[in-house]
Design a protein around this motif. Structure first.
Motif: not given
Length: 188
Positions: A110-134
């Motif tokens: 759960i903690a890792s998922g929250v961090v990945r969601i936050v990072q997804a928006f920070q790094y959206w142009e580098w496959f952020g959608g995949l990171l968001l899904l992850s």
């Protein structure tokens, strides 16, 4: 005189492609074997982690006494003792300890998922959608494990190990297939 474009490691006797496929098949079979009895795999995993913690704890204590400087001696001694206590708990009752490990694992997902969601928006142009899904999948997996906890403690670790072995095996098989294709399509 033209140089051979295929390195020597890709000669006709090169077993790399079929070796990779063989390793992959072994991983896949091992994964299905583990998935055949996830409870036993969970208990065995907890026991093995306990043994490793005992070894690491003993090494930490030995390091504390053999260090050149005494600075941090008590902290190293404490860390070593905590590793040994945790290792003894896992070795003496791996079934009960696996329930605790599963709780920690679910919270980490759960903690890792929250961090990945936050990072997804920070790094959206580098496959952020995949990171968001992850991140979403990580949170969902953690919540599913928690919803079935403590019963999930008896099967989750074994299931994760089994699935990991199967997926890693499929990667090896894919790699072997690609190596084989590249070998056959390379100019001679």
């Amino acid at each position: 005189m033209t140089a051979n474009p295929i390195p020597e490691t890709h000669s006709k006797a090169d077993p790399s492609w079929w070796g990779a496929i063989l390793v992959g098949v072994i991983f896949v079979f091992a994964g299905f074997f583990v998935l055949g009895d996830v409870v036993a795999a969970t208990v065995i995993s907890a026991f093995l982690i306990g043994v490793l913690l005992l070894v690491v704890g003993a090494a930490e204590i030995i390091q504390a006494f053999s260090a050149q400087y005494w600075r941090g001696f008590f902290l190293r001694l404490l860390v070593g003792a905590l590793y040994i206590v945790a290792g003894l708990m896992l070795v003496t009752d791996p079934a009960r300890a696996s329930v605790t490990l599963t709780l920690v694992f679910a919270l980490a997902l759960i903690a890792s998922g929250v961090v990945r969601i936050v990072q997804a928006f920070q790094y959206w142009e580098w496959f952020g959608g995949l990171l968001l899904l992850s991140g979403i999948v990580g949170i969902a997996a953690g919540l599913i494990i928690l919803s079935k906890w403590p019963l999930s403690g008896l099967w989750v670790l074994g299931a994760v190990v089994g699935i990991d072995l199967v997926l890693h095996g499929l990667w090896w098989i894919s790699l072997g297939g690609r190596l084989r294709r590249e070998r056959h399509t390379a100019p001679t």
